[in-house]
Design an enzyme around this catalytic site. Structure first.
Site, PDB file in Angstrom:
ATOM      1  N   GLU A 157       0.800  -1.234   0.000  1.00  0.00           N
ATOM      2  CA  GLU A 157       0.000   0.000   0.000  1.00  0.00           C
ATOM      3  C   GLU A 157       0.833   1.286   0.000  1.00  0.00           C
ATOM      4  OE1 GLU A 157      -2.720  -0.618   3.278  1.00  0.00           O
ATOM      5  OE2 GLU A 157      -3.391  -2.528   2.478  1.00  0.00           O
ATOM      6  N   GLU A 262      -6.219 -10.623  -1.435  1.00  0.00           N
ATOM      7  CA  GLU A 262      -7.023 -10.390  -0.219  1.00  0.00           C
ATOM      8  C   GLU A 262      -8.502 -10.301  -0.568  1.00  0.00           C
ATOM      9  OE1 GLU A 262      -5.526  -7.108   2.140  1.00  0.00           O
ATOM     10  OE2 GLU A 262      -3.441  -7.626   1.739  1.00  0.00           O
TER      11      GLU A 262
HETATM   12  O1  G3I Z   1      -3.760  -8.212  18.745  1.00  0.00           O
HETATM   13  C1  G3I Z   1      -4.740  -7.358  19.352  1.00  0.00           C
HETATM   14  C2  G3I Z   1      -5.302  -8.028  20.538  1.00  0.00           C
HETATM   15  O2  G3I Z   1      -4.285  -8.193  21.514  1.00  0.00           O
HETATM   16  C3  G3I Z   1      -6.475  -7.175  21.087  1.00  0.00           C
HETATM   17  O3  G3I Z   1      -7.091  -7.856  22.134  1.00  0.00           O
HETATM   18  C4  G3I Z   1      -7.490  -6.890  20.000  1.00  0.00           C
HETATM   19  C5  G3I Z   1      -8.591  -5.951  20.463  1.00  0.00           C
HETATM   20  O4  G3I Z   1      -9.153  -5.226  19.409  1.00  0.00           O
HETATM   21  O5  G3I Z   1      -6.834  -6.279  18.923  1.00  0.00           O
HETATM   22  C6  G3I Z   1      -5.835  -7.108  18.361  1.00  0.00           C
HETATM   23  O6  G3I Z   1      -5.277  -6.497  17.267  1.00  0.00           O
HETATM   24  C7  G3I Z   1      -6.079  -6.392  16.110  1.00  0.00           C
HETATM   25  C8  G3I Z   1      -5.432  -7.222  15.010  1.00  0.00           C
HETATM   26  O7  G3I Z   1      -6.126  -7.013  13.807  1.00  0.00           O
HETATM   27  C9  G3I Z   1      -5.448  -8.728  15.314  1.00  0.00           C
HETATM   28  O8  G3I Z   1      -6.758  -9.186  15.445  1.00  0.00           O
HETATM   29  C10 G3I Z   1      -6.135  -4.923  15.724  1.00  0.00           C
HETATM   30  O9  G3I Z   1      -6.864  -4.196  16.691  1.00  0.00           O
HETATM   31  C11 G3I Z   1      -6.793  -4.775  14.367  1.00  0.00           C
HETATM   32  O10 G3I Z   1      -6.672  -3.420  13.944  1.00  0.00           O
HETATM   33  C12 G3I Z   1      -6.074  -5.670  13.372  1.00  0.00           C
HETATM   34  O11 G3I Z   1      -6.732  -5.519  12.143  1.00  0.00           O
HETATM   35  C13 G3I Z   1      -6.078  -6.088  11.028  1.00  0.00           C
HETATM   36  C14 G3I Z   1      -5.727  -4.964  10.050  1.00  0.00           C
HETATM   37  O12 G3I Z   1      -5.197  -5.521   8.863  1.00  0.00           O
HETATM   38  C15 G3I Z   1      -4.665  -4.038  10.590  1.00  0.00           C
HETATM   39  O13 G3I Z   1      -3.470  -4.724  10.754  1.00  0.00           O
HETATM   40  C16 G3I Z   1      -7.045  -7.048  10.384  1.00  0.00           C
HETATM   41  O14 G3I Z   1      -7.233  -8.174  11.248  1.00  0.00           O
HETATM   42  C17 G3I Z   1      -6.485  -7.542   9.045  1.00  0.00           C
HETATM   43  O15 G3I Z   1      -7.449  -8.275   8.374  1.00  0.00           O
HETATM   44  C18 G3I Z   1      -6.114  -6.338   8.197  1.00  0.00           C
HETATM   45  O16 G3I Z   1      -5.517  -6.797   7.002  1.00  0.00           O
HETATM   46  C19 G3I Z   1      -5.165  -5.796   6.048  1.00  0.00           C
HETATM   47  C20 G3I Z   1      -3.943  -6.280   5.309  1.00  0.00           C
HETATM   48  O17 G3I Z   1      -2.921  -6.549   6.230  1.00  0.00           O
HETATM   49  C21 G3I Z   1      -3.478  -5.247   4.274  1.00  0.00           C
HETATM   50  N1  G3I Z   1      -4.556  -4.882   3.378  1.00  0.00           N
HETATM   51  C22 G3I Z   1      -5.801  -4.473   4.000  1.00  0.00           C
HETATM   52  C23 G3I Z   1      -6.266  -5.548   4.990  1.00  0.00           C
HETATM   53  C24 G3I Z   1      -7.576  -5.192   5.592  1.00  0.00           C
HETATM   54  O18 G3I Z   1      -7.427  -4.041   6.390  1.00  0.00           O
END
Ligand code: G3I
Length: 374
Positions: A157, A262
């Site tokens: 990105e 994705e």
């Molecule tokens: O790990 C913490 C956990 O300790 C906590 O209890 C929980 C509470 O909300 O949050 C957890 O972290 C979350 C993490 O996913 C793991 O579940 C984050 O808040 C959350 O923001 C994170 O979201 C991920 C996001 O990327 C940001 O990294 C999504 O699961 C994931 O599907 C998404 O994937 C991205 C790709 O990497 C890049 N392209 C877009 C795609 C969708 O956004």
């Protein structure tokens, strides 16, 4: 009703048993010889804690991506402190099941701790210091899985919607060549790994043009890029098959592999007018934006099946050029789309429902596969 919907309903009406026979066919088998089919996994799936979903992954997919466990903040939370406990389990799962294993992602503006860009006084680090941090991270992470992780999303990105380079901390501190450096460091760490540029909404012309230009420039400089990941965070109407076709063809002409990395299809009302997957976006919840909390109406279920049939029809036209189609998740239950850009919605973007059962969209994807000669 679009023609594919019509054909699907007629087929289902005429051959009610076709679901049963389609059930014998798996996604990976249906598209064998065309492209790999995969899914992004969470720890419960690759550790086997969720036995049902782990079994589903083994049956249906021949390539896997890590939804979160290889992101910088997870593997390298503090300076000099690497934590590979989850990533090791992810890679073991892929190896045990003879899957094509993807690494996601090395250089991204999100999910990268602030310390990466700061010195001990909280001031921006120098270009040289940040390049050194990038090289250290890439060589440790890619080096650890050398020969086991087969393809890496090296840069994720890096573009704005208008096709210009995003002013991320990487670009601000290092300059435009941070992208080429990341690819060179990754190649150094594992010369045999495939290396990708990965982004969303490249089906839109302006952003696509920017990405084409970026890839062209990298190739002209001899940067070791092997492919482009079109993320595929779609909705029911966007993008069109024509946009998909043009996008795959134009990257194909550059001589790089094209993969859908994705894929998911949002069935809920759009919370923003823009077609984006920008993780920092948050929209306040509103019942109007969450119309199906207790189940997807059959008509929408059918529409989703048609949408997926069209998408796979478009990808299957490019067997071989499109080398992989990966869903961003396995079942609707854990999809990021339930919490983005509005928290706590009930979305239905994938092929398997909350009980890990195949949806009509699953059968539609199987039916859209190129017919194999007997
Ligand atoms: O790990 C913490 C956990 O300790 C906590 O209890 C929980 C509470 O909300 O949050 C957890 O972290 C979350 C993490 O996913 C793991 O579940 C984050 O808040 C959350 O923001 C994170 O979201 C991920 C996001 O990327 C940001 O990294 C999504 O699961 C994931 O599907 C998404 O994937 C991205 C790709 O990497 C890049 N392209 C877009 C795609 C969708 O956004």
């Amino acid at each position: 009703m679009r023609w594919t919907a019509l054909v699907l309903s007629v087929l289902i009406a005429l051959f009610p048993l076709s679901h049963a026979s389609a059930q014998q066919t798996t996604l990976k088998d249906a598209y064998q010889g065309c492209f790999l089919v995969g899914a992004a996994l969470n720890p419960a799936q690759f550790s086997g804690a969720d036995t049902q979903e782990a079994a589903l992954v083994k049956t249906q997919f021949n390539t896997i991506s890590p939804e979160n466990v290889l992101k910088w903040e997870v593997v390298h939370p503090r300076p000099g402190d690497y934590d590979f406990s989850l990533a090791d389990k992810y890679v073991e799962f892929g190896q045990q099941n003879h899957m094509f294993i993807i690494g996601h992602t090395l250089v991204w503006h999100a999910q990268t701790p602030k310390w990466v860009f700061e010195d001990k006084d909280g001031k921006p680090v120098s270009r040289d210091a940040l390049l050194e941090r990038m090289r250290d991270h890439i060589s440790k992470v890619v080096g650890r899985y050398k020969g086991r992780i087969n393809g890496w999303d090296v840069v994720n990105e890096a573009l704005n919607e208008d096709g210009t380079l995003r002013q991320s901390p990487w670009r601000k501190i290092i300059g435009d060549d941070y992208i080429e450096k990341a690819f060179r460091f990754a190649h150094e760490a594992d010369p045999a790994a495939q290396l990708y540029y990965n982004d969303y909404s490249l089906e839109n012309e302006a952003k696509r043009k920017g990405a084409l230009e970026l890839v062209k420039q990298l190739l002209a400089k001899g940067v070791p890029i092997t492919g482009v990941g079109l993320q595929g965070h779609f909705d029911m109407n966007w993008p069109s098959s024509e946009q998909i076709d043009a996008t795959v063809n134009e990257f194909g002409k550059l001589g790089v592999k094209v993969m859908i990395t994705e894929l998911d299809v949002d069935v809920l009302p759009a919370a923003t007018p823009s077609q984006t997957a920008e993780v920092s976006l948050h929209v306040a919840s509103d019942p109007k934006l969450n119309p199906y909390p207790n189940g997807l109406p059959e008509a929408v279920q059918k529409e989703l099946a048609t949408r997926y049939a069209d998408l796979f029809g478009a990808y299957a036209k490019h067997c071989g050029l499109v080398t992989r189609v990966t869903f961003w998740g396995v079942t609707d239950k854990n999809s990021w789309k339930n919490n983005w850009p509005v928290r706590g919605r009930t979305n239905y973007p994938l092929l398997f429902n909350r009980k890990a059962q195949p949806k009509p969209a699953f059968y539609a994807v199987i039916s859209a596969a190129p017919k194999k000669s007997p």
